[in-house]
Design a protein around this motif. Structure first.
Motif, PDB file in Angstrom:
ATOM      1  N   ARG A  66       0.832  -1.212   0.000  1.00  0.00           N
ATOM      2  CA  ARG A  66       0.000   0.000   0.000  1.00  0.00           C
ATOM      3  C   ARG A  66       0.867   1.264   0.000  1.00  0.00           C
ATOM      4  NH1 ARG A  66      -5.236   1.107   0.950  1.00  0.00           N
ATOM      5  NH2 ARG A  66      -5.664  -1.085   1.432  1.00  0.00           N
ATOM      6  N   GLU A  67       1.950   1.252   0.762  1.00  0.00           N
ATOM      7  CA  GLU A  67       2.831   2.413   0.826  1.00  0.00           C
ATOM      8  C   GLU A  67       3.524   2.641  -0.525  1.00  0.00           C
ATOM      9  OE1 GLU A  67       1.916   1.080   4.820  1.00  0.00           O
ATOM     10  OE2 GLU A  67       2.697   0.008   3.074  1.00  0.00           O
ATOM     11  N   VAL A  68       3.947   1.555  -1.171  1.00  0.00           N
ATOM     12  CA  VAL A  68       4.553   1.682  -2.491  1.00  0.00           C
ATOM     13  C   VAL A  68       3.542   2.241  -3.482  1.00  0.00           C
ATOM     14  CG1 VAL A  68       5.509   0.396  -4.445  1.00  0.00           C
ATOM     15  CG2 VAL A  68       6.277  -0.116  -2.114  1.00  0.00           C
ATOM     16  N   ALA A  69       2.334   1.701  -3.458  1.00  0.00           N
ATOM     17  CA  ALA A  69       1.296   2.152  -4.394  1.00  0.00           C
ATOM     18  C   ALA A  69       0.982   3.632  -4.211  1.00  0.00           C
ATOM     19  CB  ALA A  69       0.035   1.312  -4.210  1.00  0.00           C
ATOM     20  N   ALA A  70       1.036   4.100  -2.979  1.00  0.00           N
ATOM     21  CA  ALA A  70       0.696   5.502  -2.701  1.00  0.00           C
ATOM     22  C   ALA A  70       1.687   6.472  -3.337  1.00  0.00           C
ATOM     23  CB  ALA A  70       0.651   5.733  -1.193  1.00  0.00           C
ATOM     24  N   ALA A  71       2.882   5.989  -3.680  1.00  0.00           N
ATOM     25  CA  ALA A  71       3.907   6.868  -4.248  1.00  0.00           C
ATOM     26  C   ALA A  71       3.918   6.885  -5.772  1.00  0.00           C
ATOM     27  CB  ALA A  71       5.281   6.435  -3.736  1.00  0.00           C
ATOM     28  N   LEU A  72       3.156   6.011  -6.391  1.00  0.00           N
ATOM     29  CA  LEU A  72       3.268   5.846  -7.841  1.00  0.00           C
ATOM     30  C   LEU A  72       2.707   7.014  -8.640  1.00  0.00           C
ATOM     31  CD1 LEU A  72       2.358   2.051  -8.166  1.00  0.00           C
ATOM     32  CD2 LEU A  72       4.616   3.112  -7.857  1.00  0.00           C
ATOM     33  N   HIS A  73       1.843   7.817  -8.026  1.00  0.00           N
ATOM     34  CA  HIS A  73       1.227   8.935  -8.747  1.00  0.00           C
ATOM     35  C   HIS A  73       2.260   9.940  -9.246  1.00  0.00           C
ATOM     36  CE1 HIS A  73       1.866  11.905  -5.510  1.00  0.00           C
ATOM     37  NE2 HIS A  73       1.720  10.863  -4.698  1.00  0.00           N
ATOM     38  N   GLN A  74       3.442   9.957  -8.637  1.00  0.00           N
ATOM     39  CA  GLN A  74       4.454  10.937  -9.046  1.00  0.00           C
ATOM     40  C   GLN A  74       5.071  10.606 -10.406  1.00  0.00           C
ATOM     41  OE1 GLN A  74       8.161  10.680  -6.503  1.00  0.00           O
ATOM     42  NE2 GLN A  74       6.940   9.105  -5.476  1.00  0.00           N
ATOM     43  N   TRP A  75       4.782   9.398 -10.930  1.00  0.00           N
ATOM     44  CA  TRP A  75       5.274   8.998 -12.249  1.00  0.00           C
ATOM     45  C   TRP A  75       4.073   8.608 -13.117  1.00  0.00           C
ATOM     46  CZ3 TRP A  75       7.728   6.181  -8.003  1.00  0.00           C
ATOM     47  CH2 TRP A  75       8.924   6.782  -7.570  1.00  0.00           C
ATOM     48  N   PRO A  76       3.287   9.579 -13.554  1.00  0.00           N
ATOM     49  CA  PRO A  76       2.016   9.288 -14.238  1.00  0.00           C
ATOM     50  C   PRO A  76       2.171   8.683 -15.629  1.00  0.00           C
ATOM     51  CG  PRO A  76       2.468  11.653 -14.278  1.00  0.00           C
ATOM     52  CD  PRO A  76       3.496  11.037 -13.382  1.00  0.00           C
ATOM     53  N   ASP A  77       3.354   8.770 -16.211  1.00  0.00           N
ATOM     54  CA  ASP A  77       3.527   8.270 -17.581  1.00  0.00           C
ATOM     55  C   ASP A  77       3.858   6.786 -17.641  1.00  0.00           C
ATOM     56  OD1 ASP A  77       3.056  10.814 -18.552  1.00  0.00           O
ATOM     57  OD2 ASP A  77       5.180  11.363 -18.530  1.00  0.00           O
ATOM     58  N   VAL A  78       3.957   6.141 -16.483  1.00  0.00           N
ATOM     59  CA  VAL A  78       4.314   4.724 -16.430  1.00  0.00           C
ATOM     60  C   VAL A  78       3.054   3.883 -16.270  1.00  0.00           C
ATOM     61  CG1 VAL A  78       5.568   2.960 -15.124  1.00  0.00           C
ATOM     62  CG2 VAL A  78       6.590   5.214 -15.481  1.00  0.00           C
ATOM     63  N   HIS A  79       3.016   2.753 -16.986  1.00  0.00           N
ATOM     64  CA  HIS A  79       1.937   1.773 -16.828  1.00  0.00           C
ATOM     65  C   HIS A  79       2.297   0.900 -15.624  1.00  0.00           C
ATOM     66  CE1 HIS A  79      -1.210  -1.071 -18.361  1.00  0.00           C
ATOM     67  NE2 HIS A  79      -0.443  -1.951 -17.734  1.00  0.00           N
ATOM     68  N   TRP A  80       1.758   1.265 -14.472  1.00  0.00           N
ATOM     69  CA  TRP A  80       2.048   0.534 -13.240  1.00  0.00           C
ATOM     70  C   TRP A  80       1.126  -0.660 -13.089  1.00  0.00           C
ATOM     71  CZ3 TRP A  80       6.413   1.792 -11.049  1.00  0.00           C
ATOM     72  CH2 TRP A  80       6.896   3.098 -11.143  1.00  0.00           C
ATOM     73  N   SER A  81       1.642  -1.734 -12.550  1.00  0.00           N
ATOM     74  CA  SER A  81       0.798  -2.905 -12.296  1.00  0.00           C
ATOM     75  C   SER A  81       1.214  -3.561 -10.991  1.00  0.00           C
ATOM     76  CB  SER A  81       0.902  -3.917 -13.444  1.00  0.00           C
ATOM     77  OG  SER A  81       2.218  -4.428 -13.558  1.00  0.00           O
ATOM     78  N   ALA A  82       0.354  -4.445 -10.505  1.00  0.00           N
ATOM     79  CA  ALA A  82       0.633  -5.200  -9.286  1.00  0.00           C
ATOM     80  C   ALA A  82       0.110  -6.616  -9.464  1.00  0.00           C
ATOM     81  CB  ALA A  82      -0.011  -4.547  -8.071  1.00  0.00           C
ATOM     82  N   LEU A  83       0.744  -7.534  -8.788  1.00  0.00           N
ATOM     83  CA  LEU A  83       0.309  -8.929  -8.827  1.00  0.00           C
ATOM     84  C   LEU A  83      -0.624  -9.214  -7.665  1.00  0.00           C
ATOM     85  CD1 LEU A  83       2.170 -12.046  -9.797  1.00  0.00           C
ATOM     86  CD2 LEU A  83       1.311 -11.983  -7.449  1.00  0.00           C
ATOM     87  N   VAL A  84      -1.648 -10.015  -7.941  1.00  0.00           N
ATOM     88  CA  VAL A  84      -2.563 -10.450  -6.884  1.00  0.00           C
ATOM     89  C   VAL A  84      -2.762 -11.954  -6.988  1.00  0.00           C
ATOM     90  CG1 VAL A  84      -3.733  -8.215  -6.849  1.00  0.00           C
ATOM     91  CG2 VAL A  84      -4.664 -10.067  -8.246  1.00  0.00           C
ATOM     92  N   ALA A  85      -3.132 -12.554  -5.869  1.00  0.00           N
ATOM     93  CA  ALA A  85      -3.313 -14.007  -5.835  1.00  0.00           C
ATOM     94  C   ALA A  85      -4.755 -14.418  -5.610  1.00  0.00           C
ATOM     95  CB  ALA A  85      -2.430 -14.622  -4.735  1.00  0.00           C
ATOM     96  N   ASN A  86      -5.630 -13.439  -5.313  1.00  0.00           N
ATOM     97  CA  ASN A  86      -7.034 -13.765  -5.074  1.00  0.00           C
ATOM     98  C   ASN A  86      -7.870 -12.487  -5.154  1.00  0.00           C
ATOM     99  OD1 ASN A  86      -6.639 -12.444  -2.529  1.00  0.00           O
ATOM    100  ND2 ASN A  86      -5.889 -14.371  -1.669  1.00  0.00           N
ATOM    101  N   GLU A  87      -9.167 -12.639  -4.982  1.00  0.00           N
ATOM    102  CA  GLU A  87     -10.079 -11.497  -5.094  1.00  0.00           C
ATOM    103  C   GLU A  87      -9.799 -10.453  -4.030  1.00  0.00           C
ATOM    104  OE1 GLU A  87     -14.873 -10.638  -4.664  1.00  0.00           O
ATOM    105  OE2 GLU A  87     -14.209 -12.623  -5.341  1.00  0.00           O
ATOM    106  N   GLY A  88      -9.494 -10.900  -2.811  1.00  0.00           N
ATOM    107  CA  GLY A  88      -9.192  -9.946  -1.748  1.00  0.00           C
ATOM    108  C   GLY A  88      -7.989  -9.088  -2.086  1.00  0.00           C
ATOM    109  N   GLY A  89      -6.956  -9.709  -2.658  1.00  0.00           N
ATOM    110  CA  GLY A  89      -5.785  -8.953  -3.071  1.00  0.00           C
ATOM    111  C   GLY A  89      -6.125  -7.950  -4.153  1.00  0.00           C
ATOM    112  N   ALA A  90      -6.997  -8.340  -5.074  1.00  0.00           N
ATOM    113  CA  ALA A  90      -7.411  -7.427  -6.133  1.00  0.00           C
ATOM    114  C   ALA A  90      -8.154  -6.228  -5.551  1.00  0.00           C
ATOM    115  CB  ALA A  90      -8.287  -8.160  -7.142  1.00  0.00           C
ATOM    116  N   GLU A  91      -9.021  -6.485  -4.593  1.00  0.00           N
ATOM    117  CA  GLU A  91      -9.758  -5.383  -3.969  1.00  0.00           C
ATOM    118  C   GLU A  91      -8.816  -4.422  -3.263  1.00  0.00           C
ATOM    119  OE1 GLU A  91     -12.418  -7.598  -1.537  1.00  0.00           O
ATOM    120  OE2 GLU A  91     -13.991  -7.715  -3.085  1.00  0.00           O
ATOM    121  N   ARG A  92      -7.823  -4.953  -2.558  1.00  0.00           N
ATOM    122  CA  ARG A  92      -6.866  -4.089  -1.848  1.00  0.00           C
ATOM    123  C   ARG A  92      -6.027  -3.281  -2.843  1.00  0.00           C
ATOM    124  NH1 ARG A  92      -6.186  -8.857   0.910  1.00  0.00           N
ATOM    125  NH2 ARG A  92      -4.059  -9.180   0.134  1.00  0.00           N
ATOM    126  N   ALA A  93      -5.628  -3.909  -3.934  1.00  0.00           N
ATOM    127  CA  ALA A  93      -4.837  -3.203  -4.939  1.00  0.00           C
ATOM    128  C   ALA A  93      -5.628  -2.053  -5.551  1.00  0.00           C
ATOM    129  CB  ALA A  93      -4.387  -4.176  -6.021  1.00  0.00           C
TER     130      ALA A  93
END
Length: 310
Positions: A66-93
């Protein structure tokens, strides 16, 4: 007269070091992760897998997702992604602001049980709901087929299992597919054949490649895949990486090695090799161990001829 290989003019490189690369390492401070992300962005890479929204007990290195994700807005030109293993992880992402998600389905029951504590069929059944959540948020869903060629527990993966996953994932709404050589056993001919088979099952759906370099054949497999038009390719800075739930798995193909290969063949990557070398050196210092990248050790191609010694 020799015939040059048919290669794409450019590849769509995805840097996976911040997630796949760091997931088996001791946790490093979030500030160091963000510095690594900054260097990777500065290198010119436009697709970066930033983190994973998974159990912090199972993968402590990803506890600060969550802390890493909160910083990604400073690089808006990058296609950011995250890996998830289940629906709960997807919701949190999605709650954390990451819109592009990768969902892993292992083609082998043995690895699936070790990785997500579910058999393949149960994991596959979750694609539809995750794709729905992602699309509602305006993002993209990718299904990564792990152990697409071999499994450390079950041995060789039957092709039919991989193709069944591909067919079902597409029917449930995935936007793209990625075949993963989780333990680094695949070689060029097997790689080409499976990609071609997957394309027939899922026409029009991009099929990417995620190689581990456990047995030194990673770049050879990527080169073969590029010759049949594969352009969505993963790599990890410094050669970091491995699966904590796949015994014997080691690092991914090093990003800087892939960029060196491509650029020297005239295939554009959009990445600056010198800055990647700087990023790899930083990653090596952060994890506190030597990384396997040859470019990190030897540098790129000399730009001038060495003087003659007499």
């Amino acid at each position: 007269m020799t015939t040059a290989p048919s290669l794409p003019t450019a590849i769509n490189l995805r840097e996976v070091g911040p997630r796949d690369g760091l997931q088996i390492e001791r946790p490093i401070p979030t500030a160091q992760k963000l510095r690594l992300l900054e260097l990777l962005v500065r290198s010119g890479i436009k697709r970066i897998e930033a983190t994973a929204f998974v159990s912090p007990r199972a993968v402590p290195a990803m506890a600060d997702a969550r802390e890493v994700a909160a910083a990604l807005h400073q690089w808006p030109d990058v296609h950011w992604s995250a890996l998830v293993a289940n629906e709960g992880g997807a919701e949190r992402a999605l709650e954390a602001g990451v819109r592009n998600l990768e969902y892993v389905v292992s083609a082998a029951d043995g690895h699936s049980l070790a990785n997500v504590r579910r058999k393949t069929a149960e994991a596959l059944a979750g694609v539809g709901r995750i794709a729905e959540l992602v699309h509602q948020a305006g993002g993209t869903c990718e299904v990564i087929v792990a152990t697409a060629w071999d499994c450390p527990f079950d041995g060789p993966t039957p092709t039919d299992r991989v193709l069944h996953i591909a067919r079902e994932a597409v029917s449930q709404g995935t936007d793209t597919l990625c075949l993963a050589d989780t333990i680094g056993t695949a070689t060029p001919c097997r790689i080409v054949q499976l990609i071609q088979d997957a394309r027939e099952i899922a026409p029009g759906i991009p099929v990417g490649l995620h190689m581990h370099n456990t047995r030194g054949a990673g770049l050879a497999g990527i080169f073969a895949a590029m010759q049949i038009g594969v352009v969505d390719i993963d790599a990890s800075i410094g050669g970091l990486g491995g699966c904590p739930f796949a015994p014997g798995a080691s690092g991914n193909v090093a990003t800087e090695e892939l960029v060196y290969l491509c650029e020297d063949m005239g295939v554009a990557t959009g990445a600056d090799l010198d800055i990647l070398a700087e990023a790899a050196a930083f990653a090596q210092e952060a994890v506190g161990r030597a990384l396997p990248s040859g470019v990190l050790k030897a540098g790129g191609r000399p730009s001038t001829s060495p003087s003659m010694a007499h």
